[in-house]
Motif scaffolding. Structure first.
Motif, PDB file in Angstrom:
ATOM      1  N   ASP A   1      39.593  42.376  40.343  1.00 28.74           N
ATOM      2  CA  ASP A   1      40.116  43.167  41.462  1.00 28.74           C
ATOM      3  C   ASP A   1      41.268  42.445  42.155  1.00 28.74           C
ATOM      4  O   ASP A   1      42.316  43.031  42.433  1.00 28.74           O
ATOM      5  CB  ASP A   1      39.007  43.444  42.479  1.00 28.74           C
ATOM      6  N   THR A   2      41.061  41.147  42.431  1.00 26.83           N
ATOM      7  CA  THR A   2      42.129  40.418  43.125  1.00 26.83           C
ATOM      8  C   THR A   2      43.256  40.031  42.175  1.00 26.83           C
ATOM      9  O   THR A   2      44.414  39.933  42.577  1.00 26.83           O
ATOM     10  CB  THR A   2      41.554  39.172  43.846  1.00 26.83           C
TER      11      THR A   2
ATOM     12  N   SER B   1      44.453  41.899  39.784  1.00 28.92           N
ATOM     13  CA  SER B   1      45.328  43.065  39.682  1.00 28.92           C
ATOM     14  C   SER B   1      46.085  43.313  40.984  1.00 28.92           C
ATOM     15  O   SER B   1      47.230  43.762  40.977  1.00 28.92           O
ATOM     16  CB  SER B   1      44.511  44.307  39.302  1.00 28.92           C
ATOM     17  N   SER B   2      45.448  42.994  42.103  1.00 24.82           N
ATOM     18  CA  SER B   2      46.094  43.222  43.397  1.00 24.82           C
ATOM     19  C   SER B   2      47.253  42.266  43.637  1.00 24.82           C
ATOM     20  O   SER B   2      48.287  42.648  44.195  1.00 24.82           O
ATOM     21  CB  SER B   2      45.067  43.060  44.525  1.00 24.82           C
TER      22      SER B   2
ATOM     23  N   LYS C   1      48.718  40.363  41.144  1.00 29.16           N
ATOM     24  CA  LYS C   1      49.510  40.142  39.929  1.00 29.16           C
ATOM     25  C   LYS C   1      49.470  38.674  39.501  1.00 29.16           C
ATOM     26  O   LYS C   1      50.489  38.008  39.357  1.00 29.16           O
ATOM     27  CB  LYS C   1      50.953  40.622  40.129  1.00 29.16           C
TER      28      LYS C   1
END
Length: 315
Positions: A156-157, A159-160, A162
């Motif tokens: 989750d983090t 992807s947030s 990058k």
């Protein structure tokens, strides 16, 4: 046979407490008196052996680790201390042991049996799942699920922001945990001790994926690979051009609420272990195979373990 003792040896795993609970219940149903050996081989030498009751196992099925403790013992390698351990068992009328542990623990029992005839049945219990002859070791499912939750949260983090995340699992000599979680989490990289790798082989592929729109990477690495996890993260930053972070999952993989599958396997493993001793299987290890539960000897389970070649081909 009236008295049987159980102990844990080596690294703890989730599933040991459910096994202890069922051991007490199953032996009592057979009119056998169960005993706990506290703190592994060290407790066997120091006479930390007590009769087990229903009260001792009340409420422990949900707990990770082992209520009776575990240890690694150098003293047990010496004959004089094994002799003390034998005398402790004799004083309580115990001539049979169930042991939750790995191949090193089983080798110790094999020598104990050769010295004094103490019968035993081993239950494979290691999250590395690296015991030859068994498809499954107690504690593996819980460990895999703990890693799964960690990776899903980190994704989750990743992807947030990058970023590339290098997630290190346990596995000093065996990459089972890293391999299985990489395959089932969709990780872009998996590095394990069993497979030689060259980071340069990933460079062109990863840069092309970034051109095609990939914005983050998940790399699963076993602790036993030739490079430190921080070196892999540095490679992502300097060569791939993506900010990177390292997450070492560490001993959280060995603890936690035992999964349903580990509770069920604990139940079955204990049944087979106690039954083996009742049927005069004097020195065996309960193994779970594609054909079901079978008993194997020490020579077979202490051979070098090899990962599934079909799964390795997927890397």
């Amino acid at each position: 046979m009236k008295n049987i003792a159980i102990m844990c040896s080596g690294g703890d795993v989730s599933g040991m407490n459910p096994a202890l609970k069922h051991f007490v219940e199953y032996t009592k149903s057979k009119n056998i008196t169960p005993y706990f050996i506290y703190n592994g081989y060290e407790g066997l030498i120091d006479n930390h052996i007590e009769e087990a009751t229903y009260k001792d196992v009340a409420g422990i099925i949900t707990r990770g680790g082992t209520k009776i403790g575990s240890s690694r013992s150098k003293r047990f390698l010496e004959y004089e201390y094994r002799k003390v351990a034998k005398e402790n068992l004799d004083n309580l009328g115990i001539d049979s042991l169930v042991v939750l542990g790995g191949d090193g623990s089983f080798r110790g029992l094999h020598q104990f049996y050769k010295d004094f005839g103490i019968k035993f049945c081993g239950i494979p219990s290691t999250i590395d799942n690296d015991i030859n002859g068994t498809e499954y070791c107690l504690g593996v499912d819980t460990a895999l699920n703990i890693i799964k939750v960690a990776i899903d949260s980190i994704r989750d983090t990743a992807s947030s922001f990058k970023r590339a995340f290098v997630i290190e699992t346990m596995g000093r000599d065996c990459g089972y945990l890293a391999l299985i979680t990489a395959l089932t989490s969709g990780a872009e990289m998996c590095l394990i001790p069993e497979v030689e790798y060259n980071l340069a082989d990933y460079e062109k592929k990863f840069k092309k994926e970034i051109e095609d729109g990939r914005t983050y990477f998940i790399a699963i690495v076993a602790e036993g690979i030739k490079q430190d996890s921080s070196e892999i993260a540095k490679w992502f930053e300097e060569t791939i051009g993506m900010e990177a972070r390292v997450n070492v999952l560490g001993h959280m993989q060995r603890g936690g609420n035992p999964s349903i599958y580990d509770r069920l396997m604990a139940y079955k493993f204990v049944n087979y272990a106690v039954d083996a001793l009742l049927k005069n299987q004097n020195e065996s290890v309960v193994c779970y195979t594609k054909k079901g539960f079978v008993y194997k000897n020490i020579d077979e389970v202490t051979k070098p373990y090899r990962l599934d070649t079909e799964l390795i081909k997927s890397l």
